[in-house]
Design a protein around this motif. Structure first.
Motif, mmCIF file in Angstrom:
data_model
loop_
_atom_site.group_PDB
_atom_site.id
_atom_site.type_symbol
_atom_site.label_atom_id
_atom_site.label_comp_id
_atom_site.label_asym_id
_atom_site.label_seq_id
_atom_site.Cartn_x
_atom_site.Cartn_y
_atom_site.Cartn_z
ATOM 1 N N ARG A 1 1.071 -1.208 -0.061
ATOM 2 C CA ARG A 1 -0.117 -0.142 0.097
ATOM 3 C C ARG A 1 1.041 1.306 -0.032
ATOM 4 O O ARG A 1 1.770 1.293 1.120
ATOM 5 C CB ARG A 1 -1.032 -0.058 1.113
ATOM 6 N N GLU B 1 0.825 5.466 -0.043
ATOM 7 C CA GLU B 1 -0.282 6.454 0.305
ATOM 8 C C GLU B 1 0.356 7.759 -0.399
ATOM 9 O O GLU B 1 1.742 8.208 -0.397
ATOM 10 C CB GLU B 1 -0.489 6.798 1.672
ATOM 11 N N THR C 1 -4.663 6.442 -1.863
ATOM 12 C CA THR C 1 -3.903 4.967 -1.496
ATOM 13 C C THR C 1 -3.965 4.143 -2.627
ATOM 14 O O THR C 1 -4.994 4.164 -3.320
ATOM 15 C CB THR C 1 -4.680 4.427 -0.278
ATOM 16 N N ASP D 1 -2.838 0.082 -3.869
ATOM 17 C CA ASP D 1 -2.314 -1.175 -3.449
ATOM 18 C C ASP D 1 -1.883 -1.779 -4.901
ATOM 19 O O ASP D 1 -2.286 -2.024 -5.643
ATOM 20 C CB ASP D 1 -3.818 -2.007 -3.090
ATOM 21 N N GLN E 1 -5.621 -1.604 -7.075
ATOM 22 C CA GLN E 1 -6.615 -0.615 -6.736
ATOM 23 C C GLN E 1 -6.339 0.570 -6.090
ATOM 24 O O GLN E 1 -5.579 0.658 -5.297
ATOM 25 C CB GLN E 1 -7.666 -1.234 -5.820
ATOM 26 N N GLU F 1 -7.716 3.947 -3.766
ATOM 27 C CA GLU F 1 -8.879 4.435 -2.947
ATOM 28 C C GLU F 1 -8.638 5.759 -2.632
ATOM 29 O O GLU F 1 -7.514 6.470 -2.471
ATOM 30 C CB GLU F 1 -9.070 3.571 -1.391
ATOM 31 N N GLY G 1 -10.592 6.050 1.803
ATOM 32 C CA GLY G 1 -11.245 4.605 2.056
ATOM 33 C C GLY G 1 -12.039 4.098 0.850
ATOM 34 O O GLY G 1 -12.742 3.017 1.095
ATOM 35 N N PHE G 2 -12.648 5.036 -0.032
ATOM 36 C CA PHE G 2 -13.368 4.711 -1.100
ATOM 37 C C PHE G 2 -12.792 4.259 -2.512
ATOM 38 O O PHE G 2 -11.959 4.924 -2.944
ATOM 39 C CB PHE G 2 -14.457 5.473 -1.355
ATOM 40 N N PRO G 3 -13.142 3.204 -3.195
ATOM 41 C CA PRO G 3 -12.724 2.858 -4.419
ATOM 42 C C PRO G 3 -12.490 4.121 -5.241
ATOM 43 O O PRO G 3 -13.857 4.634 -5.470
ATOM 44 C CB PRO G 3 -13.292 1.541 -4.654
ATOM 45 N N VAL G 4 -11.775 3.999 -6.260
ATOM 46 C CA VAL G 4 -11.723 5.049 -7.406
ATOM 47 C C VAL G 4 -11.898 4.288 -8.768
ATOM 48 O O VAL G 4 -11.127 3.492 -9.117
ATOM 49 C CB VAL G 4 -10.531 6.164 -7.288
#
Length: 221
Positions: free
Chosen positions: A126, A128, A133, A135, A140, A142, A145-148
């Motif tokens: 991960r 940042e 963020t 991964d 993925q 985010e 905290g929400f997926p983009v």
């Protein structure tokens, strides 16, 4: 990621390239060792997949030349040879990892991502940058905290930016990531992609370095 794939098998090479492109990688596939050696010398890649058993130039010899010339890109060796001496020769030449055919393409993708993370100094998966963020194992992004949700072109640009966060990446490099080495496409398309990314993650995260390129930054001012 921009990947150099040097593989002469007419079935395996395209299959690997297809799998990598499905993971939003830009892939230059060449069946010739001579052409692969030239591209590794003259182009910028995040990693190379290099077959040992090439018909015109041995893969280990190519890799040895790259390392002696100071090329530090991560290299994963592909080979039908399963002898320990071949693996030793590959690692001595400067390989970062080794896979013996046949193999699962899914494992190849995971191991490729791993050597790129290590080479970039990202042992953790991960990464940042402010509220964003990434991964690098799953691919993925985010935001808070929400997926983009990203298109393939947007993903390629944003992954390049976050792997070099706080550093300006020039326009040519980003264009090559987007168009798989062909930077002759309409350069205005890069501005369009950057504009869409700014709408999705926030305009302040992507700075324009006028006359140079773009930088992903966590700075708020």
């Amino acid at each position: 990621m921009r990947i150099l794939l040097v593989e002469d098998d007419p079935d395996l090479g395209p299959a690997i390239a297809k799998a990598l492109r499905a993971e939003n990688c830009a892939v230059d596939l060449v069946p010739s060792g001579i052409d692969g050696a030239h591209l590794g010398d003259t182009e910028t890649y995040d990693a190379a997949l290099l077959d040992l058993g090439l018909p015109d130039l041995d893969g280990a010899a190519i890799l040895k030349e790259w390392r002696e010339a100071g090329r530090t890109l991560p290299v994963l060796i592909l080979t039908a040879r399963d002898g320990w001496s071949d693996k030793v020769a590959g690692f001595k030449a400067g390989a970062d990892d080794f896979m013996t055919k046949p193999f699962r393409v899914e494992e190849l993708v995971m191991r490729l991502r791993a050597i790129v993370r290590r080479a970039s100094g990202h042992a953790a998966t991960r990464i940042e940058c402010g509220p964003l963020t990434f991964d690098s194992q799953s691919g993925q992004f985010e935001l808070d905290g929400f997926p983009v949700r990203l298109t393939a072109f947007e993903w390629r640009v944003l992954s390049a930016l976050i792997l070099s966060r706080e550093v300006v990446i020039d326009r040519l490099t980003l264009l090559e990531r987007v168009y798989e080495g062909d930077a002759d496409n309409d350069s205005n398309s890069l501005e369009v992609i950057i504009g869409r990314l700014r709408k999705k993650i926030g305009a302040r995260l992507i700075e324009t370095a006028r006359g140079r390129g773009y930088r992903l930054t966590a700075a708020t001012e």
